[in-house]
Scaffold this motif. Sequence first.
Motif, PDB file in Angstrom:
ATOM      1  N   ASN A  26     -29.061 -22.611 -52.203  1.00 45.59           N
ATOM      2  CA  ASN A  26     -29.731 -22.331 -50.932  1.00 45.59           C
ATOM      3  C   ASN A  26     -28.745 -21.862 -49.870  1.00 45.59           C
ATOM      4  OD1 ASN A  26     -32.250 -22.990 -51.962  1.00 45.59           O
ATOM      5  ND2 ASN A  26     -32.159 -25.102 -51.259  1.00 45.59           N
ATOM      6  N   ALA A  27     -27.557 -22.443 -49.850  1.00 44.08           N
ATOM      7  CA  ALA A  27     -26.538 -22.037 -48.880  1.00 44.08           C
ATOM      8  C   ALA A  27     -26.077 -20.603 -49.153  1.00 44.08           C
ATOM      9  CB  ALA A  27     -25.360 -23.000 -48.910  1.00 44.08           C
ATOM     10  N   ILE A  28     -25.926 -20.245 -50.424  1.00 40.61           N
ATOM     11  CA  ILE A  28     -25.551 -18.871 -50.777  1.00 40.61           C
ATOM     12  C   ILE A  28     -26.643 -17.909 -50.319  1.00 40.61           C
ATOM     13  CG2 ILE A  28     -25.216 -17.263 -52.713  1.00 40.61           C
ATOM     14  CD1 ILE A  28     -23.733 -19.564 -54.166  1.00 40.61           C
ATOM     15  N   ASN A  29     -27.890 -18.233 -50.619  1.00 39.78           N
ATOM     16  CA  ASN A  29     -29.009 -17.372 -50.211  1.00 39.78           C
ATOM     17  C   ASN A  29     -29.083 -17.239 -48.695  1.00 39.78           C
ATOM     18  OD1 ASN A  29     -29.822 -16.847 -52.833  1.00 39.78           O
ATOM     19  ND2 ASN A  29     -31.215 -18.583 -52.889  1.00 39.78           N
ATOM     20  N   SER A  30     -28.836 -18.327 -47.992  1.00 41.99           N
ATOM     21  CA  SER A  30     -28.854 -18.300 -46.530  1.00 41.99           C
ATOM     22  C   SER A  30     -27.757 -17.384 -45.984  1.00 41.99           C
ATOM     23  CB  SER A  30     -28.679 -19.721 -45.990  1.00 41.99           C
ATOM     24  OG  SER A  30     -28.637 -19.710 -44.590  1.00 41.99           O
ATOM     25  N   GLU A  31     -26.570 -17.481 -46.551  1.00 41.32           N
ATOM     26  CA  GLU A  31     -25.455 -16.626 -46.121  1.00 41.32           C
ATOM     27  C   GLU A  31     -25.776 -15.155 -46.378  1.00 41.32           C
ATOM     28  OE1 GLU A  31     -22.576 -17.123 -44.485  1.00 41.32           O
ATOM     29  OE2 GLU A  31     -23.141 -19.204 -44.202  1.00 41.32           O
ATOM     30  N   LEU A  32     -26.346 -14.865 -47.542  1.00 38.94           N
ATOM     31  CA  LEU A  32     -26.703 -13.483 -47.866  1.00 38.94           C
ATOM     32  C   LEU A  32     -27.722 -12.942 -46.871  1.00 38.94           C
ATOM     33  CD1 LEU A  32     -26.969 -13.713 -51.749  1.00 38.94           C
ATOM     34  CD2 LEU A  32     -25.250 -12.438 -50.445  1.00 38.94           C
ATOM     35  N   THR A  33     -28.686 -13.769 -46.518  1.00 36.31           N
ATOM     36  CA  THR A  33     -29.727 -13.363 -45.569  1.00 36.31           C
ATOM     37  C   THR A  33     -29.140 -13.124 -44.183  1.00 36.31           C
ATOM     38  OG1 THR A  33     -31.395 -14.587 -46.800  1.00 36.31           O
ATOM     39  CG2 THR A  33     -31.918 -14.040 -44.513  1.00 36.31           C
ATOM     40  N   GLN A  34     -28.280 -14.025 -43.735  1.00 33.74           N
ATOM     41  CA  GLN A  34     -27.687 -13.911 -42.403  1.00 33.74           C
ATOM     42  C   GLN A  34     -26.756 -12.715 -42.283  1.00 33.74           C
ATOM     43  OE1 GLN A  34     -25.788 -17.604 -41.374  1.00 33.74           O
ATOM     44  NE2 GLN A  34     -27.700 -18.759 -41.462  1.00 33.74           N
ATOM     45  N   MET A  35     -25.931 -12.498 -43.330  1.00 33.23           N
ATOM     46  CA  MET A  35     -24.942 -11.418 -43.270  1.00 33.23           C
ATOM     47  C   MET A  35     -25.594 -10.049 -43.449  1.00 33.23           C
ATOM     48  SD  MET A  35     -21.636 -13.106 -45.244  1.00 33.23           S
ATOM     49  CE  MET A  35     -22.013 -12.188 -46.676  1.00 33.23           C
ATOM     50  N   GLY A  36     -26.546  -9.958 -44.350  1.00 32.92           N
ATOM     51  CA  GLY A  36     -27.187  -8.681 -44.611  1.00 32.92           C
ATOM     52  C   GLY A  36     -26.379  -7.768 -45.525  1.00 32.92           C
ATOM     53  N   TYR A  37     -25.222  -8.227 -45.961  1.00 32.53           N
ATOM     54  CA  TYR A  37     -24.377  -7.460 -46.886  1.00 32.53           C
ATOM     55  C   TYR A  37     -23.496  -8.450 -47.637  1.00 32.53           C
ATOM     56  CZ  TYR A  37     -20.414  -8.324 -43.847  1.00 32.53           C
ATOM     57  OH  TYR A  37     -19.429  -8.945 -43.113  1.00 32.53           O
ATOM     58  N   VAL A  38     -22.806  -7.962 -48.653  1.00 30.49           N
ATOM     59  CA  VAL A  38     -21.895  -8.806 -49.425  1.00 30.49           C
ATOM     60  C   VAL A  38     -20.520  -8.155 -49.398  1.00 30.49           C
ATOM     61  CG1 VAL A  38     -21.430  -9.824 -51.678  1.00 30.49           C
ATOM     62  CG2 VAL A  38     -23.779  -9.534 -50.931  1.00 30.49           C
ATOM     63  N   SER A  39     -19.531  -8.900 -48.947  1.00 30.40           N
ATOM     64  CA  SER A  39     -18.159  -8.379 -48.946  1.00 30.40           C
ATOM     65  C   SER A  39     -17.671  -8.269 -50.386  1.00 30.40           C
ATOM     66  CB  SER A  39     -17.235  -9.312 -48.159  1.00 30.40           C
ATOM     67  OG  SER A  39     -17.059 -10.535 -48.875  1.00 30.40           O
ATOM     68  N   ASP A  40     -16.620  -7.497 -50.594  1.00 26.35           N
ATOM     69  CA  ASP A  40     -16.055  -7.347 -51.936  1.00 26.35           C
ATOM     70  C   ASP A  40     -15.613  -8.692 -52.500  1.00 26.35           C
ATOM     71  OD1 ASP A  40     -16.503  -4.626 -51.879  1.00 26.35           O
ATOM     72  OD2 ASP A  40     -14.443  -4.118 -51.312  1.00 26.35           O
ATOM     73  N   VAL A  41     -15.007  -9.521 -51.659  1.00 21.55           N
ATOM     74  CA  VAL A  41     -14.522 -10.831 -52.096  1.00 21.55           C
ATOM     75  C   VAL A  41     -15.697 -11.715 -52.518  1.00 21.55           C
ATOM     76  CG1 VAL A  41     -13.374 -12.946 -51.311  1.00 21.55           C
ATOM     77  CG2 VAL A  41     -12.435 -10.707 -50.697  1.00 21.55           C
ATOM     78  N   ASP A  42     -16.744 -11.739 -51.714  1.00 17.40           N
ATOM     79  CA  ASP A  42     -17.917 -12.548 -52.048  1.00 17.40           C
ATOM     80  C   ASP A  42     -18.616 -12.007 -53.290  1.00 17.40           C
ATOM     81  OD1 ASP A  42     -17.582 -14.383 -49.969  1.00 17.40           O
ATOM     82  OD2 ASP A  42     -18.886 -13.276 -48.604  1.00 17.40           O
ATOM     83  N   TYR A  43     -18.672 -10.687 -53.429  1.00 17.38           N
ATOM     84  CA  TYR A  43     -19.306 -10.077 -54.606  1.00 17.38           C
ATOM     85  C   TYR A  43     -18.571 -10.490 -55.877  1.00 17.38           C
ATOM     86  CZ  TYR A  43     -21.384  -6.622 -57.691  1.00 17.38           C
ATOM     87  OH  TYR A  43     -22.044  -6.018 -58.720  1.00 17.38           O
ATOM     88  N   GLU A  44     -17.248 -10.436 -55.832  1.00 21.48           N
ATOM     89  CA  GLU A  44     -16.449 -10.830 -57.002  1.00 21.48           C
ATOM     90  C   GLU A  44     -16.659 -12.309 -57.327  1.00 21.48           C
ATOM     91  OE1 GLU A  44     -12.410  -9.668 -56.303  1.00 21.48           O
ATOM     92  OE2 GLU A  44     -12.921  -7.540 -56.283  1.00 21.48           O
ATOM     93  N   ALA A  45     -16.788 -13.135 -56.293  1.00 24.38           N
ATOM     94  CA  ALA A  45     -17.033 -14.560 -56.519  1.00 24.38           C
ATOM     95  C   ALA A  45     -18.394 -14.765 -57.186  1.00 24.38           C
ATOM     96  CB  ALA A  45     -16.956 -15.315 -55.193  1.00 24.38           C
ATOM     97  N   LEU A  46     -19.406 -14.045 -56.721  1.00 23.08           N
ATOM     98  CA  LEU A  46     -20.732 -14.161 -57.325  1.00 23.08           C
ATOM     99  C   LEU A  46     -20.729 -13.674 -58.772  1.00 23.08           C
ATOM    100  CD1 LEU A  46     -22.980 -13.001 -54.350  1.00 23.08           C
ATOM    101  CD2 LEU A  46     -22.835 -15.313 -55.325  1.00 23.08           C
ATOM    102  N   GLU A  47     -19.990 -12.619 -59.041  1.00 23.82           N
ATOM    103  CA  GLU A  47     -19.867 -12.137 -60.428  1.00 23.82           C
ATOM    104  C   GLU A  47     -19.227 -13.204 -61.313  1.00 23.82           C
ATOM    105  OE1 GLU A  47     -17.699  -8.388 -60.100  1.00 23.82           O
ATOM    106  OE2 GLU A  47     -19.446  -7.424 -61.005  1.00 23.82           O
ATOM    107  N   LEU A  48     -18.182 -13.846 -60.794  1.00 24.79           N
ATOM    108  CA  LEU A  48     -17.514 -14.899 -61.553  1.00 24.79           C
ATOM    109  C   LEU A  48     -18.467 -16.059 -61.814  1.00 24.79           C
ATOM    110  CD1 LEU A  48     -15.064 -16.248 -62.832  1.00 24.79           C
ATOM    111  CD2 LEU A  48     -14.385 -17.019 -60.548  1.00 24.79           C
ATOM    112  N   LEU A  49     -19.230 -16.444 -60.812  1.00 25.32           N
ATOM    113  CA  LEU A  49     -20.198 -17.529 -60.980  1.00 25.32           C
ATOM    114  C   LEU A  49     -21.208 -17.182 -62.069  1.00 25.32           C
ATOM    115  CD1 LEU A  49     -21.384 -20.244 -60.082  1.00 25.32           C
ATOM    116  CD2 LEU A  49     -22.680 -18.978 -58.337  1.00 25.32           C
ATOM    117  N   MET A  50     -21.733 -15.976 -62.048  1.00 26.72           N
ATOM    118  CA  MET A  50     -22.706 -15.562 -63.067  1.00 26.72           C
ATOM    119  C   MET A  50     -22.071 -15.536 -64.457  1.00 26.72           C
ATOM    120  SD  MET A  50     -25.569 -15.255 -61.564  1.00 26.72           S
ATOM    121  CE  MET A  50     -25.045 -16.553 -60.466  1.00 26.72           C
TER     122      MET A  50
END
Length: 64
Positions: A26-50
């Motif tokens: 829920n915190a990840i989804n909230s951050e995505l909603t608030q930011m409206g974009y994903v930084s390269d660093v956050d994108y790589e982290a999400l890829e690693l999580l998946m």
Amino acid sequence: MKTNYAIRQLVEKALSIKQLTPDIENAINSELTQMGYVSDVDYEALELLMTEMDAGRIQLVSSI
């Protein structure tokens, strides 16, 4: 200006406890909603999580 990689920090928490809890998700989804974009660093982290979830090293925990 200091960049805040909140999603990366949340992913690090999930990796450290080896679980994706509803609170973290829920915190990840909230951050995505608030930011409206994903930084390269956050994108790589999400890829690693998946990748870790697909490999079975991170457990998806449902709410009770």
